[in-house]
Design a protein around this motif. Structure first.
Motif, PDB file in Angstrom:
ATOM      1  N   PRO A  74      -0.759  -1.223  -8.462  1.00  0.00           N
ATOM      2  CA  PRO A  74       0.235  -0.154  -8.636  1.00  0.00           C
ATOM      3  C   PRO A  74       0.965   0.104  -7.316  1.00  0.00           C
ATOM      4  N   ASP A  75       2.240   0.394  -7.424  1.00  0.00           N
ATOM      5  CA  ASP A  75       3.017   0.878  -6.283  1.00  0.00           C
ATOM      6  C   ASP A  75       3.001  -0.028  -5.053  1.00  0.00           C
ATOM      7  N   GLY A  79       6.722  -8.369  -4.399  1.00  0.00           N
ATOM      8  CA  GLY A  79       6.535  -8.981  -5.708  1.00  0.00           C
ATOM      9  C   GLY A  79       5.108  -9.502  -5.802  1.00  0.00           C
ATOM     10  N   GLU A  80       4.632  -9.707  -7.024  1.00  0.00           N
ATOM     11  CA  GLU A  80       3.231 -10.122  -7.189  1.00  0.00           C
ATOM     12  C   GLU A  80       3.083 -11.000  -8.424  1.00  0.00           C
ATOM     13  N   ASN A  81       2.404 -12.115  -8.253  1.00  0.00           N
ATOM     14  CA  ASN A  81       1.989 -12.962  -9.365  1.00  0.00           C
ATOM     15  C   ASN A  81       0.474 -13.023  -9.374  1.00  0.00           C
TER      16      ASN A  81
END
Length: 165
Positions: A74-75, A79-81
């Protein structure tokens, strides 16, 4: 809340997650998968490896492994994969996860990022090829139930209403 506490205690009693090093070769191959995907769609700037993003990704991979959950952080500004291997015996997990994200290209139809995800997942792929993204870092953690792979990207992509390239 109770589930998380139980999960954390059980993980601690069972020895907890084990950090998995991203080897030089695996890092090189993961970057090549990302950069080949970018060049394929005309994004001329290759991603660079970021030790800072890799450290963030590593911490979050360990958090996921401790909790047993599989969800985006969260928060976070980056970017995230995420990727999870049930079998933790991959020779090159960062590269194999990158290939998995790239495989989403088959379901992607070029256009602006929608406000809601459709039936097909394509956001991992579009983050890989996001034109403004310049850096990536990958971290991994293993439990007896599998291997968690987290990639962090900066600047973040997948901005609703914008095209990735």
């Amino acid at each position: 809340m109770k589930w998380w506490i139980w999960g954390a205690m059980a993980t601690a009693l069972l020895g907890g997650p084990k950090a998995v090093e991203v080897t030089q070769e695996d890092r090189k191959e993961a970057l090549e998968v990302h950069n080949a995907a970018r060049r394929e769609v005309g994004v001329e700037v290759d991603l660079a490896w970021s030790p800072n993003l890799a450290a963030q990704a590593q911490r979050y991979a360990e958090t996921l492994a401790r909790s047993g959950r599989f969800e985006h952080a969260p928060d976070v500004a980056e970017g995230e994969n995420l990727f999870w291997f049930e079998d933790s015996e991959q020779a090159r997990p960062a590269a194999e996860a990158s290939e998995g994200w790239y495989a989403e290209k088959a379901d992607y139809r070029y256009g602006p990022v929608p406000a809601r995800a459709g039936r097909k997942m394509v956001g991992h792929y579009t983050q890989m090829v996001w034109r403004e993204t310049r850096e990536v870092g990958i971290g991994m953690a293993q439990t007896k139930h599998g291997l968690y792979v987290v990639a962090r990207y900066s600047p973040a992509g997948n901005i609703v209403g914008e095209k990735p390239y």
